[in-house]
Design a protein around this motif. Structure first.
Motif: not given
Length: 158
Positions: A8-13, A31-47, A1-5
């Protein structure tokens, strides 16, 4: 299971490493900018598709590192070369060395002149003769070439 928090830190790296903001990163991987924004905010999980796009555009990103933090970023090329050399060493051990009397032809499709190999070829020919006639066809339907980069080409001679 991927730890979302942690993801997100690794994505920011990755964003920092390539000096990209979120919108340019989204555009770069397609990808759509909104989907990345939702992912970075923790709203969505990465596909899986999202992860594969990152790996395709940024080959320095290690799959295991981005998913669960194991491994290194950027990929340690020394470790990759070391693993490739180990694989090559194993392959070399399994390759039989040709006998001195064996004649290796320039033409890859010519018959080998080693009597030991000729016997095995004759055995295979006899095995093929025992097969039903409809199994073998004298016409080639298609030839498929597989390349190391994962692509392939199909040749239809007809």
């Amino acid at each position: 299971m991927v730890n979302i928090e942690d993801f997100i830190k690794r994505l920011e790296i990755i964003l920092d490493y390539y000096s990209l903001n979120a919108s340019s990163f989204a555009d770069k991987i397609g990808v759509q900018r909104s989907s990345l924004s939702h992912l970075l905010s923790g709203r969505n999980k990465p596909s899986l598709d999202f992860i594969l796009k990152i790996l395709e555009v940024f080959p320095e990103v290690d799959l295991y590192w981005i998913l669960n933090g194991k491994g290194t970023f950027p990929k340690n090329t020394l470790n990759i070369e070391k693993r490739e050399n180990q694989v090559e060493d194993v392959l070399k051990q399994n390759i039989p060395t040709p006998l001195k009397e064996e004649k290796i032809s320039e033409n890859l499709f010519s018959e080998i002149q080693n009597p030991m190999n000729r016997n095995s070829l004759e055995t295979k020919k006899m095995e093929n003769q025992n097969m039903p006639k409809d199994v073998f066809s004298s016409e080639v339907e298609k030839i498929v070439f597989f390349y190391k980069n994962g692509t392939f080409k199909v040749f239809n001679p007809n």
